[in-house]
Design an enzyme around this catalytic site. Structure first.
Site, short mmCIF file in Angstrom:
data_model
loop_
_atom_site.label_atom_id
_atom_site.label_comp_id
_atom_site.label_asym_id
_atom_site.label_seq_id
_atom_site.Cartn_x
_atom_site.Cartn_y
_atom_site.Cartn_z
N LYS A 21 2.82 11.35 -3.64
CA LYS A 21 1.81 10.63 -4.42
C LYS A 21 0.88 11.61 -5.15
CE LYS A 21 -1.60 7.00 -3.54
NZ LYS A 21 -2.09 6.12 -2.50
N GLU A 23 -7.16 0.64 -4.70
CA GLU A 23 -7.16 0.58 -3.23
C GLU A 23 -8.50 0.09 -2.66
OE1 GLU A 23 -5.83 4.52 -2.26
OE2 GLU A 23 -3.81 4.07 -2.96
N ASP A 40 -12.70 6.03 2.71
CA ASP A 40 -11.26 6.00 3.01
C ASP A 40 -10.78 7.39 3.40
OD1 ASP A 40 -8.51 5.89 2.96
OD2 ASP A 40 -8.35 4.87 1.03
N ASP A 93 0.89 -1.16 0.00
CA ASP A 93 0.00 0.00 0.00
C ASP A 93 0.93 1.22 0.00
OD1 ASP A 93 -1.61 2.15 0.62
OD2 ASP A 93 -2.30 1.36 2.56
#
Ligand code: AMP
Length: 637
Positions: free
Chosen positions: A71, A170, A193, A8
């Site tokens: 990211k 994800e 999330d 992850d």
């Protein structure tokens, strides 16, 4: 063939996981933490870099040389990035049609080169943990990532020396970790999330065993760090009111404040009030204050409420109504906060009664007849990594598709330290099912581990039904070193098979227990009623036992450090630490005779004081370790 690991690669933290004997687990990094901050510090032009927690500590002090949240930039061009997103503390260049670059010490790097440094650390730490080379990985990416972002993520893996077998969404990975691939076909799942820096809401549909993303929505600049900033502002104002210094201009004080703010927020997820202590903000100013959970909730409610619009938009995009959803699952560390859980239940209409108390416990599911179920049965910050590991195992041919049959009437688990029940297969899980966890020893040089298999809904092992016991032997080692994977498998006939495997020697024992589903309805009802009736005292017992185990560990470690570093400490400081240790020990002796209750509040306060008192000792140990490492490398005499 080497193991395929699941990674992850997160905006705030990254994790690496694998499957052993059918059991997915997250591996600790070289600092012993399962979450590795996705932060890289470039110390000098000679290429000396730090990655993870060490880099994170330098984020505030060396802002222009420490790269975080990279990211946000991976696989993107200048024209695709909003101005707001460019506002990081390190130099980012992003001309309209050119790929983004980061320039530090005169070297221009791509975001994937920086991400590769995080991946290299995960790879190396996984190799150390597994004791074998790691060359293949499944890496996760947000569902909304486009091809360029996915390719850049793959490139980062390759730069780190990994063959990237697949980039997995994800939310899909999270759904796999929650075991939702075993739901009936056409089930619809919302994945909520909320991580450190980003919020994503994805709607998935299970179709012939495969998850399809129906819609995604979110905000790449909404997460736990926004809450931390609120707390920092609040504390800075309190410090000012108490006659303290203006902390906003002082980088090292801000670094301390940032750490204190996050720790306070995290503690307030399990406690209702905490003390914030910041000694010696200036040589003659110590700051302490208390913050209640209710105050934190008032400070941050509007931030969390901003997720609502994204949830509703995502549902509309998927052309669904709330009643069409079967489950809502939680992902991201910030979803441990009770207020977040309460808001999710409100947004999706999952549960009414728990929303009123705000006391939604980890690892439980709540639902009302017409709304979707809020499933919190997995660790929210590990679900994506565990799902990636499961996907990796599927690619390696490890898991086979299973038929859906029946459900488990009561939870199944084993007894762990302090006489608590650790659930491995929760009640109402569809069978056949396989689930497991890694366990370790609580005492030094234990020759074996007793596996006591339990069934029931109570927190204390002794209040549940015992299905059987057996021991697994292993080589004696310091506590925490042996790793025993325990796997429960309920076959299609409802028979429970328990496997315990010492990962070092590979030695394993498999014991067939009685049927796990063959329990009378009356017994099930009685057990469930008793668990509700005793919920409060059970929770108190769990809180005490967990706090006691943690406190005992700290006392042991501190006593050892006091002995090892006796000559390096000033007398009055040593006396202060000893007094703090004794204070914890005093509370531990007030435990009631059956060993499962005591004053949790007093113990946590004494433990927090001990933690505070040992900070300089920890720094001293770190300095000594650093000195020893440099000496070993011949850098100093
Ligand atoms: P992630 O990006 O999933 O690693 O989530 C990281 C965020 O979760 C950070 O902002 C953490 O402060 C936050 N977090 C982790 N544990 C907790 C907790 N127990 N309560 C509240 N927030 C938490």
């Amino acid at each position: 063939m080497s193991k395929i690991v699941g990674i992850d690669l997160g905006t705030t933290n990254s994790l690496v996981a694998a499957v052993d004997s059918g059991i997915p687990f997250v591996m600790p990094d070289s600092e012993g933490s399962r979450l590795t901050p996705s932060v890289v510090h470039f110390a000098n032009a000679q290429g000396h870099i730090l990655v993870g927690a060490k880099a994170n500590r330098l984020r505030v002090i060396k802002p222009s040389e420490t790269v975080y949240a990279v990211k946000r930039f991976i696989g993107r061009r200048g024209s695709e990035i909003e101005r707001e997103e460019m506002l990081v503390t390190y130099p980012v260049r992003g001309e309209a049609n050119a790929p983004i670059t980061i320039e530090i010490h005169g070297r221009a790097m791509t975001p994937e080169e920086v991400s590769a440094e995080v991946l290299k650390k995960l790879k190396t730490d996984a190799e150390t943990y597994l004791g074998e080379p790691v060359t293949r990985a499944v890496i996760t990416a947000p569902a909304y990532f486009n091809d360029a972002q996915r390719n850049a993520t793959k490139k980062a893996g390759e730069l780190a020396g990994l063959t990237v077998e697949r980039i997995v969404n994800e939310p899909t990975a999270a759904a796999l970790a929650y075991g939702l691939d075993r739901l009936r076909d056409k089930s619809k799942i919302a994945v909520y999330d909320l991580g450190g820096g980003t919020f994503d809401l994805s709607i998935l549909e299970l179709n012939e065993g495969v998850f399809q993303v129906l819609a995604t929505n979110g905000n790449t600049r909404l997460g736990g760090e926004d809450l931390d900033r609120r707390i920092i502002d609040f504390l800075a104002e309190k410090i000012r009111q108490a006659g303290g210094p203006d902390v906003t201009g002082n980088l090292s004080t801000m670094a301390r404040l940032r750490e204190a703010a996050e720790q306070t927020k995290i503690k307030l997820s399990s406690e209702t009030e905490v003390e914030v202590a910041l000694p010696f903000l200036t040589p003659d100013f110590n700051f302490t204050c208390r913050l209640r959970r209710a105050e934190l909730e008032e400070l941050t409610r509007d931030i969390i409420a901003r997720t609502r619009a994204h949830c509703l938009r995502s549902l509309a995009d998927a052309r669904l109504e709330l009643k069409d959803l079967d489950q809502v699952i939680l992902v991201g560390g910030q979803t441990r906060m009770p207020l977040v859980r309460q808001m999710v239940t409100e947004i999706f209409g999952c549960s009414e009664f728990e929303a009123a108390t705000g006391n939604i416990r980890l690892g439980e599911t709540y639902h009302r007849a017409e709304g979707p179920m809020l499933n919190t049965s997995q660790n929210p910050d590990e679900a994506v990594a565990l799902g990636a590991a499961i996907q990796a195992e599927i690619l390696a041919g490890g898991f086979k598709n299973l038929l859906l049959l029946d459900v488990t009437p009561l939870s199944l688990g084993i007894e762990t330290f302090g006489g608590l029940m650790n659930v491995i297969i929760p009640r109402n899980s569809t069978i056949p099912i396989k689930a497991g966890e890694m366990f370790t020893t609580a005492a030094d040089h234990q020759p074996n581990m007793l596996i006591h298999v339990l069934q029931g809904e109570r927190e204390r092992a002794s209040d549940n039904w015992s299905l059987g016991k057996f021991t697994i032997d292993f080589e004696r080692a310091p506590k925490g070193v042996p790793r025993v994977g325990v796997q429960f498998e309920i076959d299609a006939n409802g028979i429970l098979h328990v496997l315990a495997r010492d990962t070092k020697s590979g030695k394993q024992t498999i014991v067939e227990m009685k049927s796990a589903v063959d329990v009378s309805d009356a017994d099930v009802q009685r057990m469930v009623e008793e668990s509700v009736e005793h919920a409060f005292e059970d929770l108190k017992a769990r809180q005490w036992v967990e706090a006691k185990m943690r406190a005992r560990d700290t006392v042991l470690a501190t006593r050892k450090a006091l002995a090892d570093f006796a000559t390096d400490m000033q007398d009055d400081y040593r006396a202060e630490v000893e007094a703090a240790v004794e204070a914890v020990e005093r509370v531990l002796t007030t435990e009631d005779p059956n060993g499962q209750t005591g004053n949790v509040g007093e113990l946590k306060t004494a433990h927090a004081r001990l933690d505070q008192a040992t900070k300089p000792l920890a720094d001293l140990m770190m300095d000594k370790a650093m000195e020893a490492a440099l000496r070993r490398r011949g850098a100093i005499q």
